[in-house]
Design a protein around this motif. Structure first.
Motif, PDB file in Angstrom:
ATOM      1  N   LEU A  27       8.054   5.443   3.465  1.00  0.00           N
ATOM      2  CA  LEU A  27       7.619   4.521   4.508  1.00  0.00           C
ATOM      3  C   LEU A  27       8.656   3.419   4.658  1.00  0.00           C
ATOM      4  O   LEU A  27       9.089   2.818   3.667  1.00  0.00           O
ATOM      5  N   TYR A  29       9.688  -0.105   6.887  1.00  0.00           N
ATOM      6  CA  TYR A  29       9.181  -1.101   7.825  1.00  0.00           C
ATOM      7  C   TYR A  29      10.216  -2.205   8.049  1.00  0.00           C
ATOM      8  O   TYR A  29      11.105  -2.439   7.226  1.00  0.00           O
ATOM      9  N   VAL A 324       8.693   7.700   7.685  1.00  0.00           N
ATOM     10  CA  VAL A 324       7.868   7.081   8.721  1.00  0.00           C
ATOM     11  C   VAL A 324       8.270   5.621   8.866  1.00  0.00           C
ATOM     12  O   VAL A 324       8.217   4.856   7.895  1.00  0.00           O
ATOM     13  N   THR A 325       8.686   5.215  10.070  1.00  0.00           N
ATOM     14  CA  THR A 325       9.029   3.813  10.301  1.00  0.00           C
ATOM     15  C   THR A 325       7.899   3.106  11.043  1.00  0.00           C
ATOM     16  O   THR A 325       7.148   3.711  11.805  1.00  0.00           O
ATOM     17  N   ASN A 326       7.821   1.807  10.803  1.00  0.00           N
ATOM     18  CA  ASN A 326       6.820   0.976  11.453  1.00  0.00           C
ATOM     19  C   ASN A 326       7.329  -0.460  11.462  1.00  0.00           C
ATOM     20  O   ASN A 326       8.178  -0.826  10.637  1.00  0.00           O
ATOM     21  N   VAL A 331       0.411   0.886   5.194  1.00  0.00           N
ATOM     22  CA  VAL A 331       0.295   2.187   4.535  1.00  0.00           C
ATOM     23  C   VAL A 331      -0.898   2.909   5.147  1.00  0.00           C
ATOM     24  O   VAL A 331      -2.041   2.476   4.969  1.00  0.00           O
ATOM     25  N   MET A 342       8.490   2.970  -0.510  1.00  0.00           N
ATOM     26  CA  MET A 342       8.491   2.084   0.646  1.00  0.00           C
ATOM     27  C   MET A 342       9.797   1.298   0.675  1.00  0.00           C
ATOM     28  O   MET A 342      10.300   0.867  -0.365  1.00  0.00           O
ATOM     29  N   ASN A 355       5.065  -0.805  -3.767  1.00  0.00           N
ATOM     30  CA  ASN A 355       4.016  -0.136  -2.996  1.00  0.00           C
ATOM     31  C   ASN A 355       2.724  -0.929  -2.919  1.00  0.00           C
ATOM     32  O   ASN A 355       1.912  -0.711  -2.036  1.00  0.00           O
TER      33      ASN A 355
END
Length: 356
Positions: A27, A29, A324-326, A331, A342, A355
């Protein structure tokens, strides 16, 4: 194969670094413009030796530098890729590679972002690329047919553009037709496989939309390709390119027998595109028997929570490696009981984040 470690130097706006990835869930971000998409792009380039955002890798060089260097450790091989303004070099396990396809064939990788929703609404070449992605990673003979076809098409178009040596058109017609018919057969076969999977395993996303794909040849119905090329030779000479062939194929996407682009809402189109993406991943996993890497670039911002959860449940069931980018440090609930890594990206600096 999964990527275990990435080292990058002078790539776009990213600070040179080395990162260790989780084999399943990663993940990422950070704010818009921080470098999240550039990180995904570097992974994509290490798998394909091309970018999903530019046609020329020299534009990925940090503006103040002479070139970039990427190095990746995968499950059972290593890749190094360097690019300067004048030269590109690829090495697999220390051995120089001359053809990009040698790298691209090793690890299937997909990218899904806001542009992915154009699969239904966009031009035919996007749907051809969708089918061809499956075929490239499963049917090795298809790659040979595609390469032969592209070479013959290039030679034929050069003759048409220059309007010289037109007596050679028949020669290149013969070299165009054989791989074209083989490609057509493969595309029809895989559309049938995709239709079966859509009907059997995508009800959670599609509901009662009754979606199907339909192959539409790139030349008139009722006419074989050789006849079509001969009949339209004057038209091709006048336009300076080949007007008919598998490069003009279309894959129609239907919902309840009607064109999906015309009858579905925007929300339904998004769910349909996700179903098509997951179906392609299932097909490559099952037919190719190789791990897959999937990059999801800010896709969650386009989806409601319910659709997100359905998508992630399907993806986790595939056993693929996810990035997965955000924008936010979020999460997804389906990941919270899983092992994952992450990363936080800020002003081009990538840091491993706790995390918790």
């Amino acid at each position: 194969m999964t990527i275990r470690q990435l080292s990058l130097t002078d790539f776009r706006n990213l600070r040179s670094t080395t990162l260790d990835f989780d084999p399943a869930i990663n993940l990422i971000y950070g704010d818009n413009g921080s470098g999240k998409s550039s990180l995904l792009e570097s992974i994509y380039i290490l798998c394909q030796a091309c970018s999903f955002s530019t046609h020329q890798l020299k534009y990925c060089i940090n503006h103040a530098k002479q070139g970039f260097l990427l190095f990746g450790r995968f499950s059972d091989y290593r890749v190094g890729l360097s690019r300067s303004a004048q030269k590109q070099e690829i090495k697999i396990d220390g051995e120089l590679v001359k053809r990009r396809s040698e790298l691209a064939s090793k690890t299937p990788i997909g990218i899904a972002n806001s542009n992915s929703f154009n699969l239904v609404m966009g031009p035919p070449q996007q749907r051809r690329a969708y089918i061809d992605w499956c075929l490239f990673h499963v049917e090795h003979q298809y790659v040979d047919h595609w390469t032969q076809f592209r070479h013959a098409l290039k030679q034929r178009n050069q003759l048409l553009k220059k309007r010289k040596d037109l007596n050679l058109l028949e020669y290149w017609d013969d070299h165009l037709i054989k791989p074209s018919l083989a490609m057509q057969q493969y595309r029809r076969q895989y559309i049938s496989l995709i239709n079966n999977l859509l009907g059997e395993e995508m009800n959670d996303l599609l509901g009662d939309l009754n979606v199907s794909l339909e192959y539409q040849a790139g030349w008139p119905a009722g006419m074989d390709l050789q006849q079509c090329l001969q009949t339209n030779r004057d038209k091709d000479i006048k336009s300076g390119f080949t007007n008919f062939g598998v490069h003009r194929d279309n894959i129609r996407i239907l919902a309840k027998g009607l064109a999906a682009a015309q009858v579905l809402s925007r929300g339904q189109v998004k769910r349909l595109c996700l179903a098509l993406l997951i179906t392609a991943l299932k097909l490559v996993r099952d037919q190719g028997d190789r791990p897959i890497i999937l990059l999801l670039d800010d896709l969650c911002s386009e989806l409601d929570k319910n659709t997100q959860n359905k998508m992630f449940v399907q993806l986790l069931g595939l056993g693929i490696q996810l990035f997965v980018t955000n924008i936010e440090r979020v999460v997804p609930s389906v990941f919270q009981a899983k092992e994952f890594k992450m990363f936080h990206v800020e002003h081009g600096i990538i840091k491993t984040s706790k995390n918790g």
